[in-house]
Design a protein around this motif. Structure first.
Motif, PDB file in Angstrom:
ATOM      1  N   GLY A  81       0.795  -1.225   0.000  1.00 35.09           N
ATOM      2  CA  GLY A  81       0.000   0.000   0.000  1.00 35.09           C
ATOM      3  C   GLY A  81       0.821   1.266   0.000  1.00 35.09           C
ATOM      4  O   GLY A  81       0.458   2.250  -0.637  1.00 35.09           O
ATOM      5  N   VAL A  82       1.935   1.266   0.726  1.00 40.80           N
ATOM      6  CA  VAL A  82       2.663   2.522   0.902  1.00 40.80           C
ATOM      7  C   VAL A  82       3.623   2.787  -0.250  1.00 40.80           C
ATOM      8  O   VAL A  82       3.960   3.931  -0.526  1.00 40.80           O
ATOM      9  N   ALA A 113       1.072  13.067   1.823  1.00 37.18           N
ATOM     10  CA  ALA A 113       1.831  11.823   1.982  1.00 37.18           C
ATOM     11  C   ALA A 113       1.609  11.239   3.375  1.00 37.18           C
ATOM     12  O   ALA A 113       1.382  10.035   3.530  1.00 37.18           O
ATOM     13  N   VAL A 114       1.637  12.100   4.407  1.00 32.00           N
ATOM     14  CA  VAL A 114       1.440  11.614   5.780  1.00 32.00           C
ATOM     15  C   VAL A 114       0.029  11.045   5.934  1.00 32.00           C
ATOM     16  O   VAL A 114      -0.162   9.947   6.478  1.00 32.00           O
ATOM     17  N   GLU A 115      -0.966  11.774   5.443  1.00 33.31           N
ATOM     18  CA  GLU A 115      -2.344  11.315   5.587  1.00 33.31           C
ATOM     19  C   GLU A 115      -2.572   9.998   4.848  1.00 33.31           C
ATOM     20  O   GLU A 115      -3.182   9.080   5.376  1.00 33.31           O
ATOM     21  N   ALA A 116      -2.060   9.924   3.606  1.00 35.25           N
ATOM     22  CA  ALA A 116      -2.258   8.705   2.811  1.00 35.25           C
ATOM     23  C   ALA A 116      -1.550   7.525   3.469  1.00 35.25           C
ATOM     24  O   ALA A 116      -2.109   6.428   3.573  1.00 35.25           O
ATOM     25  N   GLU A 136      -7.782   1.914   6.559  1.00 36.09           N
ATOM     26  CA  GLU A 136      -9.068   2.593   6.642  1.00 36.09           C
ATOM     27  C   GLU A 136      -9.825   2.668   5.312  1.00 36.09           C
ATOM     28  O   GLU A 136     -10.737   3.479   5.173  1.00 36.09           O
ATOM     29  N   GLY A 137      -9.442   1.847   4.362  1.00 37.43           N
ATOM     30  CA  GLY A 137     -10.188   1.850   3.110  1.00 37.43           C
ATOM     31  C   GLY A 137      -9.743   2.955   2.170  1.00 37.43           C
ATOM     32  O   GLY A 137      -8.806   3.698   2.467  1.00 37.43           O
ATOM     33  N   THR A 138     -10.432   3.099   1.051  1.00 43.15           N
ATOM     34  CA  THR A 138      -9.924   3.973  -0.004  1.00 43.15           C
ATOM     35  C   THR A 138     -10.694   5.268  -0.146  1.00 43.15           C
ATOM     36  O   THR A 138     -10.410   6.075  -1.024  1.00 43.15           O
ATOM     37  N   ARG A 139     -11.685   5.508   0.729  1.00 39.98           N
ATOM     38  CA  ARG A 139     -12.541   6.678   0.515  1.00 39.98           C
ATOM     39  C   ARG A 139     -11.719   7.975   0.480  1.00 39.98           C
ATOM     40  O   ARG A 139     -11.779   8.745  -0.470  1.00 39.98           O
ATOM     41  N   TYR A 140     -10.942   8.204   1.552  1.00 36.20           N
ATOM     42  CA  TYR A 140     -10.142   9.429   1.601  1.00 36.20           C
ATOM     43  C   TYR A 140      -8.808   9.259   0.894  1.00 36.20           C
ATOM     44  O   TYR A 140      -8.215  10.213   0.420  1.00 36.20           O
ATOM     45  N   LEU A 141      -8.373   7.989   0.840  1.00 37.62           N
ATOM     46  CA  LEU A 141      -7.060   7.723   0.244  1.00 37.62           C
ATOM     47  C   LEU A 141      -6.982   8.311  -1.159  1.00 37.62           C
ATOM     48  O   LEU A 141      -5.984   8.910  -1.552  1.00 37.62           O
ATOM     49  N   ARG A 142      -8.088   8.172  -1.901  1.00 37.63           N
ATOM     50  CA  ARG A 142      -8.061   8.608  -3.291  1.00 37.63           C
ATOM     51  C   ARG A 142      -7.782  10.109  -3.412  1.00 37.63           C
ATOM     52  O   ARG A 142      -6.999  10.535  -4.250  1.00 37.63           O
ATOM     53  N   SER A 143      -8.419  10.924  -2.552  1.00 35.81           N
ATOM     54  CA  SER A 143      -8.171  12.376  -2.678  1.00 35.81           C
ATOM     55  C   SER A 143      -6.722  12.711  -2.345  1.00 35.81           C
ATOM     56  O   SER A 143      -6.129  13.583  -2.969  1.00 35.81           O
ATOM     57  N   TRP A 144      -6.148  12.003  -1.382  1.00 34.77           N
ATOM     58  CA  TRP A 144      -4.756  12.304  -1.022  1.00 34.77           C
ATOM     59  C   TRP A 144      -3.802  11.903  -2.137  1.00 34.77           C
ATOM     60  O   TRP A 144      -2.870  12.638  -2.449  1.00 34.77           O
ATOM     61  N   VAL A 145      -4.051  10.737  -2.730  1.00 31.41           N
ATOM     62  CA  VAL A 145      -3.178  10.318  -3.825  1.00 31.41           C
ATOM     63  C   VAL A 145      -3.320  11.284  -4.997  1.00 31.41           C
ATOM     64  O   VAL A 145      -2.355  11.615  -5.687  1.00 31.41           O
ATOM     65  N   ARG A 146      -4.550  11.794  -5.171  1.00 27.12           N
ATOM     66  CA  ARG A 146      -4.754  12.758  -6.253  1.00 27.12           C
ATOM     67  C   ARG A 146      -3.933  14.020  -5.988  1.00 27.12           C
ATOM     68  O   ARG A 146      -3.337  14.592  -6.892  1.00 27.12           O
ATOM     69  N   ILE A 147      -3.906  14.472  -4.739  1.00 27.85           N
ATOM     70  CA  ILE A 147      -3.100  15.667  -4.409  1.00 27.85           C
ATOM     71  C   ILE A 147      -1.633  15.414  -4.703  1.00 27.85           C
ATOM     72  O   ILE A 147      -0.939  16.253  -5.295  1.00 27.85           O
ATOM     73  N   LEU A 148      -1.159  14.233  -4.311  1.00 25.43           N
ATOM     74  CA  LEU A 148       0.244  13.897  -4.580  1.00 25.43           C
ATOM     75  C   LEU A 148       0.512  13.970  -6.081  1.00 25.43           C
ATOM     76  O   LEU A 148       1.487  14.568  -6.532  1.00 25.43           O
ATOM     77  N   ALA A 149      -0.384  13.365  -6.867  1.00 25.68           N
ATOM     78  CA  ALA A 149      -0.179  13.315  -8.311  1.00 25.68           C
ATOM     79  C   ALA A 149      -0.227  14.715  -8.915  1.00 25.68           C
ATOM     80  O   ALA A 149       0.613  15.075  -9.755  1.00 25.68           O
ATOM     81  N   VAL A 150      -1.203  15.517  -8.466  1.00 27.79           N
ATOM     82  CA  VAL A 150      -1.314  16.879  -9.009  1.00 27.79           C
ATOM     83  C   VAL A 150      -0.054  17.680  -8.669  1.00 27.79           C
ATOM     84  O   VAL A 150       0.499  18.389  -9.513  1.00 27.79           O
ATOM     85  N   PHE A 151       0.405  17.565  -7.423  1.00 28.70           N
ATOM     86  CA  PHE A 151       1.615  18.290  -7.024  1.00 28.70           C
ATOM     87  C   PHE A 151       2.784  17.884  -7.911  1.00 28.70           C
ATOM     88  O   PHE A 151       3.536  18.733  -8.408  1.00 28.70           O
ATOM     89  N   ASP A 152       2.938  16.568  -8.124  1.00 33.01           N
ATOM     90  CA  ASP A 152       4.050  16.078  -8.937  1.00 33.01           C
ATOM     91  C   ASP A 152       3.988  16.659 -10.351  1.00 33.01           C
ATOM     92  O   ASP A 152       4.981  17.172 -10.866  1.00 33.01           O
ATOM     93  N   VAL A 153       2.804  16.573 -10.967  1.00 33.88           N
ATOM     94  CA  VAL A 153       2.679  17.012 -12.363  1.00 33.88           C
ATOM     95  C   VAL A 153       2.903  18.521 -12.468  1.00 33.88           C
ATOM     96  O   VAL A 153       3.706  18.996 -13.291  1.00 33.88           O
ATOM     97  N   VAL A 154       2.245  19.296 -11.586  1.00 33.07           N
ATOM     98  CA  VAL A 154       2.381  20.762 -11.654  1.00 33.07           C
ATOM     99  C   VAL A 154       3.842  21.167 -11.448  1.00 33.07           C
ATOM    100  O   VAL A 154       4.393  21.986 -12.192  1.00 33.07           O
ATOM    101  N   THR A 155       4.481  20.566 -10.444  1.00 35.66           N
ATOM    102  CA  THR A 155       5.860  20.960 -10.142  1.00 35.66           C
ATOM    103  C   THR A 155       6.811  20.556 -11.265  1.00 35.66           C
ATOM    104  O   THR A 155       7.686  21.339 -11.654  1.00 35.66           O
ATOM    105  N   LEU A 156       6.634  19.341 -11.780  1.00 41.75           N
ATOM    106  CA  LEU A 156       7.528  18.895 -12.853  1.00 41.75           C
ATOM    107  C   LEU A 156       7.378  19.771 -14.094  1.00 41.75           C
ATOM    108  O   LEU A 156       8.374  20.220 -14.680  1.00 41.75           O
ATOM    109  N   VAL A 157       6.131  20.029 -14.488  1.00 41.88           N
ATOM    110  CA  VAL A 157       5.917  20.804 -15.716  1.00 41.88           C
ATOM    111  C   VAL A 157       6.424  22.238 -15.535  1.00 41.88           C
ATOM    112  O   VAL A 157       7.167  22.773 -16.368  1.00 41.88           O
ATOM    113  N   ALA A 158       6.040  22.875 -14.402  1.00 38.69           N
ATOM    114  CA  ALA A 158       6.454  24.266 -14.178  1.00 38.69           C
ATOM    115  C   ALA A 158       7.975  24.363 -14.119  1.00 38.69           C
ATOM    116  O   ALA A 158       8.576  25.259 -14.722  1.00 38.69           O
TER     117      ALA A 158
END
Lengths: 246, 222
Positions: B130-131, B178-181, B189-211
């Protein structure tokens, strides 16, 4: 952009009147809030400074992008001036917030979504201003700080959403009402006056700061020219002139 | 992409010869784990609560040390000037350096994470499945922002000392996500909140890499 013929004096006069009106509105015109009492009056300063502080961040972002696109030093000064005034206003938010929170919530600080986001925003302002403080050459300083400013501004929505989600997962102590709900008309007028006062202050302080930066650059350029001239003389064997201690 | 690979290979070769980055990250990362234990002295249950934060504190602190060292090495003997003179797009240079720093941090995590599992009594199997994606996304984002800010800081009078005050504020949403996920996975605790946190990680990665890819040329210009 500070245009040459900007009627600054008139603007300062108008700002002075509006600030006086806003003070009158906040302290005398607006009625005392029933449950919170007098301390609620800090809200007029706190919320409006926060709003203008956010607008300032947009201005910094615009200035950074425009500088990298146009390479015009005026945009760099614009970004610097708006960042400094934005940091000042955000600091006002962070100081007035706890003063209000202690009697009303019983605590100085809570990790509520808006407080936390504002604190992070404040640190991003610092990052932008610190890189400026430690790079001496103007063109390098402008380019490097623009990079930090742009990445910092792109980060702001991510900060906002992540902290909001964090708070919806771990509910904070319930905060009675919500500040904006049901403002009585005189309170709303006082609030509007405060927003206009802060907006005008932002423009005045920003313009003065940008002009100061322009003057600083002029002095630096002069100092450089003098240094080069004396070095040329020294190279040609002329008696060295007195040098400045810097 | 030949140029990208050439940069990555150069960085990895340098590190294999000098070994000045990975060992520092590795040892300091383990030290953070130990210090946090002294700071909190967690019981078995508390340990589960604290573990995600401890892990990411170790990654962030030791990662910053590694990024500082990598950027200082670029400045030594003006190595960065040689790279800038190469006929390579500056954005590609950034991606290559980011990839190399990513590899350095991951290499250190190969030791730090198992040590973490051991010291904080965490079931390894659950964590590794998972991690792992969270660890990869979080480390990538941290390194993506860290590589460009280390280059910015290297141009300042403060040199690498400026890196933490530039990087940490920007990395707050990344570290928070990252800490929350990680916590959600560890506590199962299941995937309900996990998905939003992983999405934040992914968005941060993409925005930072592209910029950063687009902005890196402004950091290097002279």
């Amino acid at each position: 952009m500070p245009a040459r013929r900007f009627p600054l004096r008139l603007l300062i006069a108008v700002t002075g009147i509006v600030v006086a009106l806003a003070l009158y509105g906040a302290f005398l015109y607006a009625p005392t809030e029933k449950t919170m009492g007098t301390i609620q009056r800090i809200f007029y300063f706190h919320v409006s400074a926060g709003m203008i502080g956010l607008v300032a961040f947009l201005a910094v972002f615009a200035g950074c992008v425009a500088y990298l696109a146009k390479r015009d030093a005026r945009w760099d000064r614009f970004a610097e001036a708006t960042a400094e005034v934005g940091l000042l206003f955000t600091t006002i938010v962070l100081i007035t917030g706890p003063i209000w929170a202690k009697p009303v919530w019983g605590i100085w600080w809570t990790w509520d979504a808006r407080l936390t986001s504002t604190l992070v925003l404040w640190f991003i302002y610092w990052a932008y201003l610190l890189i400026r403080a430690y790079v001496a050459r103007p063109s390098r300083r402008a380019a490097l700080s623009s990079v930090v400013g742009i990445i910092g501004a792109l980060d702001v929505p991510i900060v906002y959403f992540s902290i909001r989600w964090w708070r919806t997962q771990h509910p904070a102590p319930v905060i009675g009402g919500g500040e904006g709900s049901g403002l009585a008309p005189p309170m709303f007028h006082a609030f509007l006056a405060a927003i206009v006062a802060y907006a005008l202050l932002f423009v005045v302080l920003g313009t003065l700061r940008a002009r100061l930066a322009e003057a600083e650059e002029g002095v630096d350029a002069l100092a450089r020219a003098v240094r080069e001239a004396t070095e040329d003389d020294a190279a040609r064997g002329a008696p060295a002139r007195e040098r400045s201690s810097s | 992409m030949g140029a990208l690979w050439a940069i990555v290979a150069r960085e990895l070769r340098g590190e294999l010869r000098a070994r000045e980055i990975v060992p520092i990250i590795l040892v300091f990362g383990m030290l953070v784990l130990v210090i946090m234990n002294f700071a909190f002295e967690p019981t078995r249950e508390e340990s589960e609560l604290l573990a995600p934060g401890v892990l990411w504190a170790a990654v962030a602190f030791s990662g910053m040390l590694g990024l500082s060292r990598a950027s200082a090495l670029d400045e030594e003997n003006a190595a960065i000037d040689g790279l800038v003179a190469a006929p390579i797009d500056r954005g590609v240079l950034y991606l290559g350096k980011t990839a190399a720093n990513f590899a350095f941090l991951l290499a250190a995590e190969c030791v730090v994470v198992p040590t973490f599992l051991l010291l904080y009594n965490i079931a390894a199997a659950r964590l590794l499945v998972g991690v792992l994606p969270i660890l990869l996304l979080g480390t990538l984002g941290f390194v993506a922002a860290g590589t460009i800010f280390a280059a910015v800081a290297a141009n300042s009078r403060m040199r690498e000392l400026l890196l933490p005050v530039l990087l940490v504020p920007i990395a707050i949403p990344l570290l928070l996500a990252a800490v929350e996920a990680t916590g959600i996975v560890l506590r199962d605790e299941g995937t309900r909140y996990l998905r939003s946190w992983v999405r934040i990680l992914a968005v941060f990665d993409v925005v930072t890499l592209v910029a950063s890819y687009l902005l890196f040329e402004y950091v290097l210009e002279d």
